[in-house]
Design an enzyme around this catalytic site. Structure first.
Site, PDB file in Angstrom:
ATOM      1  N   PHE A 229      -1.437 -19.009  37.317  1.00  0.00           N
ATOM      2  CA  PHE A 229      -2.834 -19.463  37.323  1.00  0.00           C
ATOM      3  C   PHE A 229      -3.630 -18.985  38.535  1.00  0.00           C
ATOM      4  O   PHE A 229      -4.860 -19.025  38.534  1.00  0.00           O
ATOM      5  CB  PHE A 229      -2.886 -21.003  37.269  1.00  0.00           C
ATOM      6  CG  PHE A 229      -2.581 -21.673  38.591  1.00  0.00           C
ATOM      7  CD1 PHE A 229      -3.578 -21.800  39.565  1.00  0.00           C
ATOM      8  CD2 PHE A 229      -1.318 -22.165  38.891  1.00  0.00           C
ATOM      9  CE1 PHE A 229      -3.315 -22.406  40.794  1.00  0.00           C
ATOM     10  CE2 PHE A 229      -1.039 -22.758  40.101  1.00  0.00           C
ATOM     11  CZ  PHE A 229      -2.049 -22.873  41.057  1.00  0.00           C
TER      12      PHE A 229
ATOM     13  N   GLU B 275       8.362 -25.039  48.096  1.00  0.00           N
ATOM     14  CA  GLU B 275       7.028 -24.429  48.069  1.00  0.00           C
ATOM     15  C   GLU B 275       6.039 -25.549  47.713  1.00  0.00           C
ATOM     16  O   GLU B 275       6.055 -26.062  46.589  1.00  0.00           O
ATOM     17  CB  GLU B 275       6.998 -23.333  46.994  1.00  0.00           C
ATOM     18  CG  GLU B 275       5.672 -22.613  46.937  1.00  0.00           C
ATOM     19  CD  GLU B 275       5.637 -21.539  45.842  1.00  0.00           C
ATOM     20  OE1 GLU B 275       6.102 -21.788  44.722  1.00  0.00           O
ATOM     21  OE2 GLU B 275       5.127 -20.441  46.125  1.00  0.00           O
TER      22      GLU B 275
ATOM     23  N   CYS C 118       1.318 -16.888  46.637  1.00  0.00           N
ATOM     24  CA  CYS C 118       2.715 -16.661  47.013  1.00  0.00           C
ATOM     25  C   CYS C 118       2.807 -15.995  48.381  1.00  0.00           C
ATOM     26  O   CYS C 118       3.879 -15.914  48.950  1.00  0.00           O
ATOM     27  CB  CYS C 118       3.406 -15.817  45.965  1.00  0.00           C
ATOM     28  SG  CYS C 118       2.731 -14.162  45.901  1.00  0.00           S
TER      29      CYS C 118
ATOM     30  N   SER D 167       6.433 -19.291  39.177  1.00  0.00           N
ATOM     31  CA  SER D 167       7.332 -20.047  40.064  1.00  0.00           C
ATOM     32  C   SER D 167       8.773 -19.554  39.917  1.00  0.00           C
ATOM     33  O   SER D 167       9.146 -18.984  38.887  1.00  0.00           O
ATOM     34  CB  SER D 167       7.257 -21.526  39.710  1.00  0.00           C
ATOM     35  OG  SER D 167       7.676 -21.697  38.368  1.00  0.00           O
TER      36      SER D 167
ATOM     37  N   LYS E 202       0.619 -12.685  28.185  1.00  0.00           N
ATOM     38  CA  LYS E 202       0.534 -14.139  28.020  1.00  0.00           C
ATOM     39  C   LYS E 202       0.006 -14.676  29.344  1.00  0.00           C
ATOM     40  O   LYS E 202       0.745 -14.867  30.307  1.00  0.00           O
ATOM     41  CB  LYS E 202       1.924 -14.704  27.721  1.00  0.00           C
ATOM     42  CG  LYS E 202       1.954 -16.031  26.978  1.00  0.00           C
ATOM     43  CD  LYS E 202       1.335 -17.190  27.684  1.00  0.00           C
ATOM     44  CE  LYS E 202       2.153 -17.806  28.786  1.00  0.00           C
ATOM     45  NZ  LYS E 202       1.419 -18.870  29.500  1.00  0.00           N
TER      46      LYS E 202
ATOM     47  N   GLU F  10      -1.953 -20.620  30.763  1.00  0.00           N
ATOM     48  CA  GLU F  10      -2.813 -21.427  29.879  1.00  0.00           C
ATOM     49  C   GLU F  10      -3.861 -22.199  30.689  1.00  0.00           C
ATOM     50  O   GLU F  10      -4.799 -22.751  30.134  1.00  0.00           O
ATOM     51  CB  GLU F  10      -1.969 -22.379  29.024  1.00  0.00           C
ATOM     52  CG  GLU F  10      -1.186 -23.447  29.771  1.00  0.00           C
ATOM     53  CD  GLU F  10       0.172 -22.952  30.283  1.00  0.00           C
ATOM     54  OE1 GLU F  10       0.289 -21.768  30.666  1.00  0.00           O
ATOM     55  OE2 GLU F  10       1.101 -23.775  30.323  1.00  0.00           O
TER      56      GLU F  10
HETATM   57  P1  NAD Z   1       4.479 -21.227  36.557  1.00  0.00           P
HETATM   58  O1  NAD Z   1       5.841 -20.720  36.803  1.00  0.00           O
HETATM   59  O2  NAD Z   1       4.326 -22.678  36.241  1.00  0.00           O
HETATM   60  O3  NAD Z   1       3.813 -20.448  35.319  1.00  0.00           O
HETATM   61  C1  NAD Z   1       3.827 -19.046  35.254  1.00  0.00           C
HETATM   62  C2  NAD Z   1       3.822 -18.629  33.786  1.00  0.00           C
HETATM   63  O4  NAD Z   1       5.003 -19.121  33.147  1.00  0.00           O
HETATM   64  C3  NAD Z   1       2.638 -19.208  33.010  1.00  0.00           C
HETATM   65  O5  NAD Z   1       2.120 -18.224  32.163  1.00  0.00           O
HETATM   66  C4  NAD Z   1       3.248 -20.369  32.248  1.00  0.00           C
HETATM   67  O6  NAD Z   1       2.607 -20.630  31.020  1.00  0.00           O
HETATM   68  C5  NAD Z   1       4.681 -19.933  32.026  1.00  0.00           C
HETATM   69  N1  NAD Z   1       5.628 -21.057  31.985  1.00  0.00           N
HETATM   70  C6  NAD Z   1       5.540 -22.232  32.669  1.00  0.00           C
HETATM   71  N2  NAD Z   1       6.620 -23.005  32.406  1.00  0.00           N
HETATM   72  C7  NAD Z   1       7.403 -22.311  31.557  1.00  0.00           C
HETATM   73  C8  NAD Z   1       8.666 -22.572  30.947  1.00  0.00           C
HETATM   74  N3  NAD Z   1       9.322 -23.702  31.132  1.00  0.00           N
HETATM   75  N4  NAD Z   1       9.194 -21.623  30.150  1.00  0.00           N
HETATM   76  C9  NAD Z   1       8.551 -20.456  29.933  1.00  0.00           C
HETATM   77  N5  NAD Z   1       7.343 -20.159  30.497  1.00  0.00           N
HETATM   78  C10 NAD Z   1       6.779 -21.064  31.287  1.00  0.00           C
HETATM   79  O7  NAD Z   1       3.586 -20.801  37.793  1.00  0.00           O
HETATM   80  P2  NAD Z   1       2.084 -21.197  38.137  1.00  0.00           P
HETATM   81  O8  NAD Z   1       2.047 -22.647  38.522  1.00  0.00           O
HETATM   82  O9  NAD Z   1       1.160 -20.724  37.088  1.00  0.00           O
HETATM   83  O10 NAD Z   1       1.825 -20.293  39.427  1.00  0.00           O
HETATM   84  C11 NAD Z   1       2.238 -20.652  40.705  1.00  0.00           C
HETATM   85  C12 NAD Z   1       3.566 -20.033  41.072  1.00  0.00           C
HETATM   86  O11 NAD Z   1       3.485 -18.622  40.930  1.00  0.00           O
HETATM   87  C13 NAD Z   1       3.950 -20.269  42.535  1.00  0.00           C
HETATM   88  O12 NAD Z   1       5.318 -20.578  42.596  1.00  0.00           O
HETATM   89  C14 NAD Z   1       3.659 -18.936  43.210  1.00  0.00           C
HETATM   90  O13 NAD Z   1       4.400 -18.685  44.375  1.00  0.00           O
HETATM   91  C15 NAD Z   1       4.015 -17.997  42.110  1.00  0.00           C
HETATM   92  N6  NAD Z   1       3.398 -16.698  42.304  1.00  0.00           N
HETATM   93  C16 NAD Z   1       4.204 -15.701  42.742  1.00  0.00           C
HETATM   94  C17 NAD Z   1       3.680 -14.451  42.998  1.00  0.00           C
HETATM   95  C18 NAD Z   1       4.576 -13.350  43.484  1.00  0.00           C
HETATM   96  O14 NAD Z   1       4.129 -12.210  43.502  1.00  0.00           O
HETATM   97  N7  NAD Z   1       5.796 -13.605  43.890  1.00  0.00           N
HETATM   98  C19 NAD Z   1       2.309 -14.216  42.819  1.00  0.00           C
HETATM   99  C20 NAD Z   1       1.505 -15.253  42.351  1.00  0.00           C
HETATM  100  C21 NAD Z   1       2.069 -16.507  42.100  1.00  0.00           C
END
Ligand code: NAD
Length: 498
Positions: free
Chosen positions: A165, A389, A297, A242, A189, A192
């Site tokens: 997000f 985090e 991140c 994450s 994808k 959401e």
């Molecule tokens: P998230 O992991 O909750 O969601 C990321 C994606 O995974 C979304 O599209 C979501 O719909 C999907 N998703 C969520 N739960 C799922 C599940 N159980 N099974 C399958 N798909 C699922 O992350 P977020 O809250 O949207 O973003 C924040 C996180 O992203 C933080 O941990 C941040 O550090 C990380 N991030 C990392 C980088 C990097 O380059 N390392 C860059 C940006 C963000």
């Protein structure tokens, strides 16, 4: 629905958008399910749109459209494929304000931050456009007399991306240019929580001349992700999110033989030593842990204070106190995020940390999800504030006596996205740079993002898979090298000339 509506309010005012739709084969499509969830403007805590929770059938429709389109796209010379991203760059520059306000509305970032994130996305498009001249062309060498070895980068076919997000336009652009210039068709994808930015990208890519079906969007949550991981036609998946989900997605996609590159969460350490330049350090430290309201991140959330560094810590605290929610910082993404952030501060306090700056209960407006800046001193490795985090504007200060203790602390953390050192000594900097367990390292820089052509990616529990997502590494991830070894000899009895 053919277009996202142009909206008049280029301001923080609340604006409603059309409901999100899937983008398949160059058209907006109703999903096969009726389930939707609201998309909120975090500044108001109010729904500005809704997003469908698509299912496996929608993924299959998108993959089929992608597969059909890719057959023609792979035959288009790379130089021509790259032209789409030249035109996308120009179109994004034309619509920069609109794109930035869109990010502000769905993600909550202040306009200036949103604009900077779109500009970074434009830089990614620019890199994609330059790929034929900048490393995408492959290589050739006469390996022995008369024998030429040539390596070219072939597309994989249909590939997919799953994004978080926090950067609705920039993170999809970490993947699209390399994958599409590489000759693939893409299914995205998006999170959401922020589905609209990528919808605007879909329109711009079409306007830039991308053939229908080469870029597709399927909105939704875990069901869509699982269907992408399991789909036999998809050859590679890039994921950003994450660590918990990155691990799951990596394992599920790899189980069906896909190339997987999953970037996860972070707990970036900044090591501050007594000889650090106070002005430079204060600016960078505060910007790093508060920028994007700590929701990135690359946010450095742990400050490892080595010895006597009060002359820097004092101004860090002072500067942190001056940050106003609503003016300098945007809201956090949702109510759960606000609660999580405040809980970590309270738990650290209970465990003995001192709350030097207390952001709990602060609000940047009458509505919305706000979390103020907090600075915790005396944090120890036993506390959640060091281990997890937090993904909010919280700085945890851990005190150590020596540089090697600081490095050992950083090394002991399971994540390894980024780390920084603040010093005026080249020797100290080099000592730290070569010893921290982090894929991206800064010297007197709080957010050490490697810009193109360098690849973005951490180490350890911050990344699952090989390589990096941006830069030339990204291109390598989305393509496969074909090696051709050739020997040609002119037949002496060739007679076709006469
Ligand atoms: P998230 O992991 O909750 O969601 C990321 C994606 O995974 C979304 O599209 C979501 O719909 C999907 N998703 C969520 N739960 C799922 C599940 N159980 N099974 C399958 N798909 C699922 O992350 P977020 O809250 O949207 O973003 C924040 C996180 O992203 C933080 O941990 C941040 O550090 C990380 N991030 C990392 C980088 C990097 O380059 N390392 C860059 C940006 C963000």
């Amino acid at each position: 629905m053919s277009k996202l509506p142009a909206f008049s309010a280029r301001s923080y005012d609340f604006v409603e958008y059309v409901p999100a739709r899937n983008w398949i084969g160059g058209q907006w499509r109703e999903p096969t399910t009726k389930k939707t969830v609201p998309v909120e403007n975090p500044r108001f805590g109010k729904a500005l749109s809704s997003v469908p929770l698509s299912g496996a059938e929608d993924v299959d429709l998108a993959v089929k459209a992608a597969e059909r389109a890719q057959k023609g796209w792979r035959e288009v010379p790379m130089r021509e494929r790259a032209q789409v991203f030249y035109r996308l760059k120009a179109l994004m520059e034309r619509d920069l304000e609109e794109l930035a306000w869109l990010v502000t509305h769905e993600n909550g970032k202040p306009y200036e931050d949103a604009r900077a994130s779109v500009e970074k996305g434009i830089e990614c498009a620019e890199f994609g456009a330059a790929l034929p001249n900048g490393g995408g062309a492959g290589q050739q060498l006469e390996v022995s007399r008369g024998v030429v070895c040539r390596e070219i980068h072939e597309p994989l076919g249909v590939v997919a991306g799953i994004t978080p997000f926090n950067f609705p336009i920039m993170v999809p652009l970490w993947m699209l240019p390399q994958a599409i210039v590489g000759g693939n068709a893409f299914v995205l994808k998006p999170s959401e929580q922020v589905p609209l930015g990528s919808m605007k990208l879909a329109e711009l890519l079409k306007e830039a001349g991308l053939p229908d079906g080469i870029f597709n969007i399927v909105h939704g949550a875990a069901d869509v992700v699982n269907a992408l991981c399991d789909h036999p036609t998809i050859r590679a998946i890039g994921f950003v999110g994450s660590t918990k989900v990155a691990k799951l997605v990596y394992a599920r996609g790899a189980a069906s033989g896909k190339s997987m590159l999953c970037l996860g969460g972070a707990k970036n350490h900044m090591i501050l030593v007594p000889d650090a330049d106070p002005k430079l350090s204060v600016e960078n430290i505060v910007a790093s842990f508060t920028g994007a309201t700590g929701q990135r991140c690359m946010a450095a959330s742990v400050l490892v204070a080595v010895g006597a560094v009060e002359h820097v810590l004092g101004p860090v605290v002072e500067r942190a106190r001056q940050i106003e929610l609503g003016k300098h910082l945007g809201p956090v993404i949702n109510a759960a995020a606000r609660e999580r952030i405040e809980r970590y501060v309270t738990e650290a306090e209970k465990a003995g940390a001192k709350v030097l700056v207390d952001g709990r209960g602060q609000r940047g407006g009458p509505e919305g999800y706000w979390a103020g800046v907090s600075v915790l001193d005396g944090v120890t490795p036993e506390m959640g504030a060091w281990q997890d985090e937090i993904f909010g504007p919280v700085l945890s200060i851990v005190r150590v006596k020596t540089l090697d203790e600081a490095i050992a602390l950083e090394n002991s953390h399971p994540y390894g996205n980024a780390a920084s050192v603040f010093t005026t000594s080249g020797a100290v900097a080099e000592h730290v740079v070569r010893r921290v367990e982090a894929g991206m390292v800064g010297v007197n820089i709080g957010v050490p993002v490697p810009r193109e052509p360098f690849g973005f990616g951490g180490w350890n529990q911050s990344k699952f898979g090989q390589g990096n997502l941006t830069g030339l590494d990204g291109f390598r991830f989305w393509t496969r090298p074909r090696k051709i070894t050739m020997k040609w000899e002119l037949q002496t009895d060739t007679t076709w000339m006469g």
